[in-house]
Design an enzyme around this catalytic site. Structure first.
Site, short mmCIF file in Angstrom:
data_model
loop_
_atom_site.label_atom_id
_atom_site.label_comp_id
_atom_site.label_asym_id
_atom_site.label_seq_id
_atom_site.Cartn_x
_atom_site.Cartn_y
_atom_site.Cartn_z
N GLY A 1 0.84 -1.20 0.00
CA GLY A 1 0.00 0.00 0.00
C GLY A 1 0.86 1.24 0.00
O GLY A 1 2.09 1.17 0.13
N LEU A 2 0.25 2.38 -0.15
CA LEU A 2 0.98 3.64 -0.19
C LEU A 2 1.64 3.96 1.15
O LEU A 2 1.24 3.43 2.20
CB LEU A 2 0.02 4.78 -0.55
CG LEU A 2 -0.56 4.75 -1.98
CD1 LEU A 2 -1.69 5.77 -2.10
CD2 LEU A 2 0.53 5.03 -3.00
N SER B 1 6.08 -1.72 -2.05
CA SER B 1 6.18 -2.65 -3.20
C SER B 1 5.26 -2.20 -4.34
O SER B 1 4.26 -2.83 -4.63
CB SER B 1 5.86 -4.09 -2.79
OG SER B 1 4.70 -4.19 -2.00
#
Length: 641
Positions: free
Chosen positions: A477-478, A551
């Site tokens: 996630g961000l 990622s």
């Protein structure tokens, strides 16, 4: 671009002497702005018309009862004469005292933009024609933008039909200022802007008595000022495999060298398979059997090569030298950004599946994301879900296989492509790898003589001892979405339940194992590759490895999944950029907005959200405690012994 439609070649002079320079120039402009007329006068003024051509055109016009028209020299098709427009591209050879030219006359009508792009893609320089009376039109801007898109930076502008505005300097200056400002805004600096009257012959090859206020070069002078592009032979070797033939006992790999040179004995690599061999011989067609064997071939030649060992080769493979400090190999990727010109009758939408052609390579691709559409008039960019016909857009394209290619600025031949829907060419564009990693190093295996150690302790034995299966719980996630918070809380909750769990966190890993990696796309990809392998080892040992990493690339997460088959669980910790930026626990978004941090995911670098994650926890819509409960329940079920 590739797969050009057939052009009409109209040879007007004898072939150029080999020692003379030859330059390819495309002439473009809005319909009826006088391109073909200008070219006709250009040939007349330079003495390039063959004997009898002027008389033939004059007689034709008299038979049709119409005024003498220079444009008919170019408009070779009857349909074009009837309609008064140029449909296909025409190529004409002519010469000045300075050099030889191939002029590509491209259609200006909006309906024939595909042909215009085809012609422009073959050119080294461009002459843009604008009607002084009508001024800068939508097509004038679009053509200028397309030239920029194709990487043509040597541009001259002819402001034509000055006779219709009384040879007014004021009118010329107004049109000149408007178009110069537009071209410079898209990175094209015009070499010169010339006021001309193609019909009357003003400033075609010399000064004009009607415009004494203009002191710059004529059209011929402008063309002669263009510089010949650096020869492609000086660029790194690129040769797409066109076909494989068997003659006698020889297996010949055929193709055309788009850049560089190849010699017998060279060590070459076939991408994307990454197989390396040496060139055993160079074969050519229609060669004298008694002539000495060839030892070298250069850009522009179509040849065949044989190899010192037999390897599996496919049409579309890209041959280059084994990379070293001086010779770069093409990039390998299954995803890239593209600046795309859409020509399809139906609008383009996200998720559209198409065939990509790049050189001789063909691959199925999906338009994964439309980042924005560019208004070629005012260069404004805006979010969009569709790309309409004749529009320019920046998109993300994902292939169903690994591709070998180059960013367009590195090599135009292996950096531009066309898109095909069924049997129709519906778009074309240029490759950008901005924000995406070269995956060559990630898929190349260099270790040899490896024998894996077989453990005496089986997976069942570890499950029996621990009371649960090993797993990789991959939180993606961000930045600011809550990955690390959830990972640490999940580790504690599982530990209290008796599970063997350990967190691999992004900052902790970069402080040790991956301290030597930066934040370039390639370093980000290598960071995730190493973490994926380490997490797989934890899972093999029967533990639950919890990873908390942005990622951003889908291909990297898929590689991590393959490293831990049957044990990998992708969890999307979901939150919008706006929500994450509002939290900004480490102050990173603020620094990214000011430009202090480059390549920051979600701001200046891409984040590819999972297509089909095993679990989604939405930290924007739910509390951390609620998300944690969901996670604990999922892990307990997934790792049940």
């Amino acid at each position: 671009m590739t797969n050009a439609p057939k052009t009409t070649a109209l040879r007007l002079v004898e072939s150029a002497a080999p020692e003379r320079d030859q330059l390819k120039i495309v002439i473009v402009g809005h319909v009826d702005h006088g391109k073909s007329t200008l070219v006709g006068r250009l040939f007349h003024e330079t003495g390039s018309l063959p004997d009898g051509k002027f008389e033939a055109i004059k007689a034709m016009c008299e038979r049709r009862g119409m005024p003498f028209e220079w444009a008919f020299l170019m408009d070779a098709f009857q349909a074009e004469r009837d309609q008064g427009i140029t449909i296909d591209t025409s190529q004409i050879w002519f010469k000045t005292e300075a050099r030889d030219y191939v002029i590509i006359d491209a259609p200006g009508h909006k309906e024939f933009l595909k042909n215009m792009i085809t012609g422009a893609a073959q050119a080294e320089a461009a002459l843009l024609v604008i009607d002084a009376d009508e001024g800068v039109r939508e097509q004038s801007r679009r053509h200028g933008y397309l030239l920029s898109l194709l990487g043509i930076t040597q541009v001259a502008v002819a402001i034509n039909k000055m006779d219709l505005v009384g040879y007014s300097e004021e009118r010329f200056r107004a049109v000149e200022a408007e178009y110069r400002a537009y071209l410079e805004s898209i990175g094209v600096k015009p070499r010169v802007i010339v006021p001309v009257s193609a019909r009357e012959g003003d400033l075609i090859s010399g000064p004009s008595a009607n415009m004494p206020w203009y002191t710059g070069p004529s059209i011929v002078g402008a063309l002669d000022s263009f510089e010949k592009a650096a020869p492609m032979v000086e660029r790194p070797l690129r040769m797409f495999v066109q076909d494989i033939y068997k003659f006698d006992q020889r297996r010949i790999i055929a193709g055309r060298l788009s850049s560089g040179r190849i010699r017998v004995g060279d060590e070459v690599i076939f991408s994307p398979s990454n197989k390396t061999v040496r060139v055993k011989s160079i074969e050519s067609w229609s060669s004298d059997p008694a002539a000495p064997a060839r030892t070298v071939a250069e850009a522009g030649e179509s040849v065949g090569i044989t190899l010192d060992e037999q390897i599996f080769v496919e049409r579309g493979d890209l041959i280059s030298h084994v990379p070293d400090e001086d010779r770069a190999a093409p990039m390998e990727t299954d995803v890239f950004r593209a600046r795309l010109f859409w020509l399809g009758r139906e609008s383009l939408s996200e998720g559209k599946r198409l065939k990509l052609k790049l050189g001789t390579l063909e691959a199925q691709v999906t338009v994964e994301r439309i980042e924005h559409v560019v208004d070629t008039g005012d260069l404004a960019t805006g979010a969009a879900t569709h790309v309409e016909r004749n529009a320019v857009a920046e998109v993300v394209i994902r292939a169903n296989r690994l591709l070998a290619l180059d960013p367009y600025e590195d090599n135009p031949y292996s950096g531009r492509f066309v898109l095909v829907d069924r049997y129709d060419v519906v778009g074309g564009g240029i490759v950008s790898m901005e924000g995406y990693a070269d995956q060559r190093e990630l898929v190349t295996r260099r270790a040899t003589n490896i024998t894996r150690v077989e453990h005496r302790i089986t997976e069942d034995m570890r499950v029996a001892r621990n009371g649960h299966k090993g797993a990789v719980i991959w939180l993606t996630g961000l930045s600011g979405a809550g990955k690390s918070t959830l990972a640490v809380a999940l580790e504690q909750a599982l530990f209290e339940k008796g599970y063997q769990a350990y967190v691999l966190d992004g900052d902790n890993i970069r402080d040790g194992l991956n301290a030597n990696l930066g934040f370039s796309p390639e370093d980000r990809a290598e960071n995730i590759r190493r973490v994926g392998e380490v997490a797989s080892l934890f899972a093999s040992a029967g533990m639950i490895a919890i990873t908390a990493f942005i990622s951003p690339y889908r291909s990297d997460r898929e590689r991590a999944r393959k490293a831990a088959p049957g044990r990998f669980h992708e969890v999307h910790v979901k939150a919008s950029v706006e929500a994450c930026e509002a939290r900004d626990p480490k102050g990173l978004y603020k620094r990214a907005r000011t430009g202090e941090i480059k390549e920051f995911t979600g701001i200046s670098a891409p984040y590819e959200a999972p297509d089909a994650p095993d679990l989604v926890v939405d930290t924007e819509a739910q509390s951390i405690d609620s998300c944690l409960d969901t996670l604990v329940a999922y892990v307990a079920n997934a790792c049940r012994s």
